[in-house]
Design an enzyme around this catalytic site. Structure first.
Site, PDB file in Angstrom:
ATOM      1  N   SER A   1       0.832  -1.196   0.000  1.00 41.00           N
ATOM      2  CA  SER A   1       0.000   0.000   0.000  1.00 41.00           C
ATOM      3  C   SER A   1       0.873   1.255   0.000  1.00 41.00           C
ATOM      4  O   SER A   1       1.623   1.480  -0.941  1.00 41.00           O
ATOM      5  CB  SER A   1      -0.965  -0.028   1.188  1.00 41.00           C
ATOM      6  OG  SER A   1      -1.956   0.964   1.056  1.00 41.00           O
TER       7      SER A   1
ATOM      8  N   ASP B   1     -10.310  -4.287  -3.499  1.00 38.67           N
ATOM      9  CA  ASP B   1      -9.418  -3.182  -3.157  1.00 38.67           C
ATOM     10  C   ASP B   1      -9.625  -2.032  -4.127  1.00 38.67           C
ATOM     11  O   ASP B   1      -9.578  -2.211  -5.350  1.00 38.67           O
ATOM     12  CB  ASP B   1      -7.968  -3.672  -3.224  1.00 38.67           C
ATOM     13  CG  ASP B   1      -6.952  -2.636  -2.816  1.00 38.67           C
ATOM     14  OD1 ASP B   1      -7.338  -1.543  -2.359  1.00 38.67           O
ATOM     15  OD2 ASP B   1      -5.744  -2.923  -2.950  1.00 38.67           O
TER      16      ASP B   1
ATOM     17  N   HIS C   1      -7.675  -5.433   0.446  1.00 42.48           N
ATOM     18  CA  HIS C   1      -6.524  -4.571   0.714  1.00 42.48           C
ATOM     19  C   HIS C   1      -6.015  -4.832   2.133  1.00 42.48           C
ATOM     20  O   HIS C   1      -6.794  -5.075   3.054  1.00 42.48           O
ATOM     21  CB  HIS C   1      -6.948  -3.110   0.582  1.00 42.48           C
ATOM     22  CG  HIS C   1      -5.832  -2.139   0.709  1.00 42.48           C
ATOM     23  ND1 HIS C   1      -5.084  -1.732  -0.374  1.00 42.48           N
ATOM     24  CD2 HIS C   1      -5.314  -1.493   1.785  1.00 42.48           C
ATOM     25  CE1 HIS C   1      -4.167  -0.869   0.026  1.00 42.48           C
ATOM     26  NE2 HIS C   1      -4.276  -0.706   1.342  1.00 42.48           N
TER      27      HIS C   1
END
Length: 344
Positions: free
Chosen positions: A190, A283, A313
């Site tokens: 991320s 996500d 995610h």
């Protein structure tokens, strides 16, 4: 967090897929032909039922929630890895890091510098604790996890500068830990993947990394792709969360389309380090991660791409929540190990 609460949560997740789906609305959660893992569907339903209104959300509350999630689902590090503290001198700050040093080393495997998730606002070394130990053991290589400074106390570019300092230190000191001299790889999930992608771009001509490991990376802060809308309510990264992170991380006068914020916006991606790119099915960042992998391939960069369609995610931080998450970590660790050894 009490051991009793942790035990009760994991007991709830130990039920059958059918029972978990029944407790989460009765129907499997399917979007774009992908079906969410039942354990994550259950956690998503629980999170929605207990969600705090965003007008009452604070940075401290969100950090506490993130830390609680790491405690519940982060898991323990694997054996055969020694852990040490290391401080890296940055421009104006001593950056705390955690070194994962495997008992059995492979001197051909490059050192990896890893950056955790969290939108530049939340997260810690605990977020990727198990994963970094898996990477170190699988590759027989030193792994450095970086405790970069967070916003809003330290807005862009402070966190990025801490990550850059850690990468430069790793390149200069890799041989101290039995890794190839003057080389290091970068990786992260991320926001950590965001930092890794930027470092790979900024150092492509001076101290290029040998590999960039990008796990559901945030590479375009201006993205309006379909996944930004299709999964705007997907736990744990919702549209409200993204908006909150951006407001905390970015100074008011900064252009979110700047390549140091949105590396997907860089025009020329030629000559970058080989890349392993992984995305999660459920996500908001799915499409931009795939776009970046495609653009790297089009630019002639050796790139491997895979989407874990049943996972949300942030799955790097939740290995004990579902066998599918743990399996994903093990696959990524194995493929990263091969790349660090130059055999991928």
């Amino acid at each position: 967090m009490s051991w009793l609460r942790k035990a009760l949560v994991h007991l709830a997740l130990s039920r059958s897929n059918e029972a978990l789906v029944k407790a989460s609305g009765g129907e499997p959660r399917t979007v774009r032909g992908m079906t969410l893992d039942p354990r994550f569907q259950f956690l998503e339903a629980q999170a929605r039922a207990r969600a705090l209104p965003w007008e009452r959300m604070t940075v401290d509350i969100l950090r506490a929630q993130t830390d609680a999630g790491s405690d519940l689902f982060g898991g323990k590090p694997v054996g055969g890895v020694r852990i040490e503290k290391q401080y890296v001198t940055g421009r104006s700050h001593s950056v705390p890091t955690r070194l994962y040093l495997p008992t059995v080393r492979d001197n051909s495997a490059a050192m990896l510098v890893y950056f955790h998730f969290g939108g530049g606002v939340v997260g810690s070394l605990e977020t990727a604790h198990r994963f970094c130990s898996m990477l170190a053991k699988e590759a027989g290589a030193p792994v450095m996890s970086v405790e970069y400074r967070l916003a809003p106390e330290y807005k862009f570019p402070v966190g990025l500068e801490d990550c850059i300092a850690a990468y430069q230190w790793a390149v200069d000191n890799a041989a101290r830990f039995g890794a190839p001299v003057g080389k290091a790889a970068v990786g992260g999930d991320s926001m950590g993947g965001h930092f890794a992608a930027i470092i790979a771009q900024e150092f492509r001509k001076t101290k290029p990394p040998v590999l960039q490991l990008l796990i559901y990376p945030a590479v375009d802060f201006t993205s309006e792709t379909p996944s930004m809308h299709d999964f705007a309510d997907a736990w744990p990264l919702t549209a409200e969360t993204v908006d909150f992170f951006m407001k905390q991380y970015l100074p008011g006068a900064v252009d979110p389309g700047d390549p140091r914020i949105s590396p997907l916006r860089t025009e020329d991606l030629r000559g970058l380090a080989p890349a392993l790119v992984y995305t999660a099915g459920f996500d908001m960042l799915l499409d931009q991660g795939k776009q970046y992998a495609d653009r790297l391939q089009e630019a002639g960069v050796k790139t491997s791409y895979h989407c874990f369609e049943s996972l949300p995610h942030g799955f790097i931080a939740f290995p004990t929540a579902s066998p599918a998450a743990e399996a994903a970590l093990r696959r990524i660790a194995g493929e990263t190990a091969a790349a660090l050894k130059g055999t991928h």
